[in-house]
Write a protein that holds these residues in place. Structure first.
Motif, PDB file in Angstrom:
ATOM      1  N   LYS A  38       0.824  -1.203   0.000  1.00  0.00           N
ATOM      2  CA  LYS A  38       0.000   0.000   0.000  1.00  0.00           C
ATOM      3  C   LYS A  38       0.856   1.250   0.000  1.00  0.00           C
ATOM      4  O   LYS A  38       1.714   1.431   0.864  1.00  0.00           O
ATOM      5  CB  LYS A  38      -0.939  -0.007   1.216  1.00  0.00           C
ATOM      6  CG  LYS A  38      -1.948   1.138   1.199  1.00  0.00           C
ATOM      7  CD  LYS A  38      -2.829   1.097   2.407  1.00  0.00           C
ATOM      8  CE  LYS A  38      -3.860   2.226   2.362  1.00  0.00           C
ATOM      9  NZ  LYS A  38      -3.236   3.566   2.286  1.00  0.00           N
ATOM     10  N   GLU A  42      -3.553   5.544  -1.431  1.00  0.00           N
ATOM     11  CA  GLU A  42      -4.044   4.561  -2.390  1.00  0.00           C
ATOM     12  C   GLU A  42      -4.579   3.349  -1.640  1.00  0.00           C
ATOM     13  O   GLU A  42      -4.343   3.180  -0.437  1.00  0.00           O
ATOM     14  CB  GLU A  42      -2.931   4.117  -3.343  1.00  0.00           C
ATOM     15  CG  GLU A  42      -2.447   5.204  -4.264  1.00  0.00           C
ATOM     16  CD  GLU A  42      -1.424   4.685  -5.269  1.00  0.00           C
ATOM     17  OE1 GLU A  42      -0.795   5.514  -5.946  1.00  0.00           O
ATOM     18  OE2 GLU A  42      -1.261   3.442  -5.377  1.00  0.00           O
ATOM     19  N   GLY A  43      -5.301   2.509  -2.344  1.00  0.00           N
ATOM     20  CA  GLY A  43      -5.762   1.280  -1.738  1.00  0.00           C
ATOM     21  C   GLY A  43      -4.688   0.200  -1.785  1.00  0.00           C
ATOM     22  O   GLY A  43      -3.696   0.319  -2.505  1.00  0.00           O
ATOM     23  N   PRO A  44      -4.861  -0.869  -0.998  1.00  0.00           N
ATOM     24  CA  PRO A  44      -3.906  -1.974  -1.033  1.00  0.00           C
ATOM     25  C   PRO A  44      -3.900  -2.647  -2.406  1.00  0.00           C
ATOM     26  O   PRO A  44      -4.946  -2.816  -3.028  1.00  0.00           O
ATOM     27  CB  PRO A  44      -4.445  -2.935   0.031  1.00  0.00           C
ATOM     28  CG  PRO A  44      -5.346  -2.116   0.892  1.00  0.00           C
ATOM     29  CD  PRO A  44      -5.932  -1.084  -0.007  1.00  0.00           C
ATOM     30  N   THR A  45      -2.703  -3.033  -2.833  1.00  0.00           N
ATOM     31  CA  THR A  45      -2.543  -3.751  -4.099  1.00  0.00           C
ATOM     32  C   THR A  45      -2.117  -5.173  -3.791  1.00  0.00           C
ATOM     33  O   THR A  45      -1.136  -5.381  -3.063  1.00  0.00           O
ATOM     34  CB  THR A  45      -1.475  -3.070  -4.969  1.00  0.00           C
ATOM     35  OG1 THR A  45      -1.877  -1.734  -5.247  1.00  0.00           O
ATOM     36  CG2 THR A  45      -1.282  -3.816  -6.281  1.00  0.00           C
TER      37      THR A  45
END
Lengths: 112, 115
Positions: A38, A42-45
């Motif tokens: 992360k 941003e959101g977790p990838t």
């Protein structure tokens, strides 16, 4: 009660070296484990996952190891790159539930 | 994070107002999950929905919070009469189906601030 624990809030490594991020869990019903990366705002990838029937899964520079008897998994990144600098979350699921249980994360800094 | 769309990205509300957070899953995904992240914490599961059905709401506070995923349109997380403690980042995730080997893919979240 924290079922997934990442005991190192931060980790700093030199570019080109190996980064090892650790995660421990307490719930023996967990049977699928994931690592997410992360960046701020941003959101977790999703990075990589492992099923409890395996003890290792590899994808490019990323390898996840699972030790079921110790209820421990680790993420190895080699070689580490400055772009890998982010917060890494370990997550687990199982026991018939679809929900992910997350650790608090480890902030990785890769220095050039 | 391309694919799972959340809006708004930032939402400011005064105490007592309502907050509505929207999530459009990735194309072809029919399973939606909502998580909340407080500062310096990991993500905490709130609710899991499929089209027109709530499958697991074990992480939802008993009062003021509700979620839906209608047949048409995005999933909505609704918080009524917001309080300061609701300030957090709310993340939506989607997957094509349930079961092992199906990682959840996350949107970039909605940052909710309560004045």
């Amino acid at each position: 009660d924290q079922q997934v624990k990442q005991n190192s809030p931060s980790l700093s490594v030199q570019e080109g070296r190996i980064s090892i991020l650790n995660c421990d869990y307490t719930n023996s019903m967990f049977d699928y484990f994931l690592w997410y990366k992360k960046y701020p705002a941003e959101g977790p990838t999703f990075l990589i996952s492992i099923s409890s029937i395996k003890d290792k899964n590899e994808d490019g520079r990323f390898t996840v190891f699972l030790n079921k008897s110790a209820k421990h998994l680790s993420l190895h990144i080699v070689p580490s790159q400055p772009g890998d600098s982010a917060v890494y979350f370990c997550a687990a699921t199982g026991g018939g539930s679809e929900k992910l249980v997350f650790g608090k994360g480890t902030k990785l800094t890769v220095n050039p | 994070n391309a694919g799972v769309m959340q809006n708004p990205r930032h939402l400011v509300r005064r105490r007592g107002q309502e907050a509505r957070l929207r999530c459009s899953p990735m194309k072809g995904h029919s399973h939606v999950y909502w998580y909340r992240q407080l500062p310096e914490e990991g993500l905490k599961f709130m609710v899991y929905l499929q089209k027109e059905n709530i499958i697991d709401e074990s992480g939802m506070p008993k009062e003021r919070f509700s979620a839906e995923f209608p047949k048409e349109g995005p999933s909505i997380l609704r918080i009524q009469q917001v309080v300061r403690g609701d300030s957090a980042a709310y993340f939506c995730a989607s997957s094509p189906q349930s079961g092992r080997g199906q990682p959840q893919h996350f949107g970039d979240g909605t940052r909710l601030s309560i004045l």
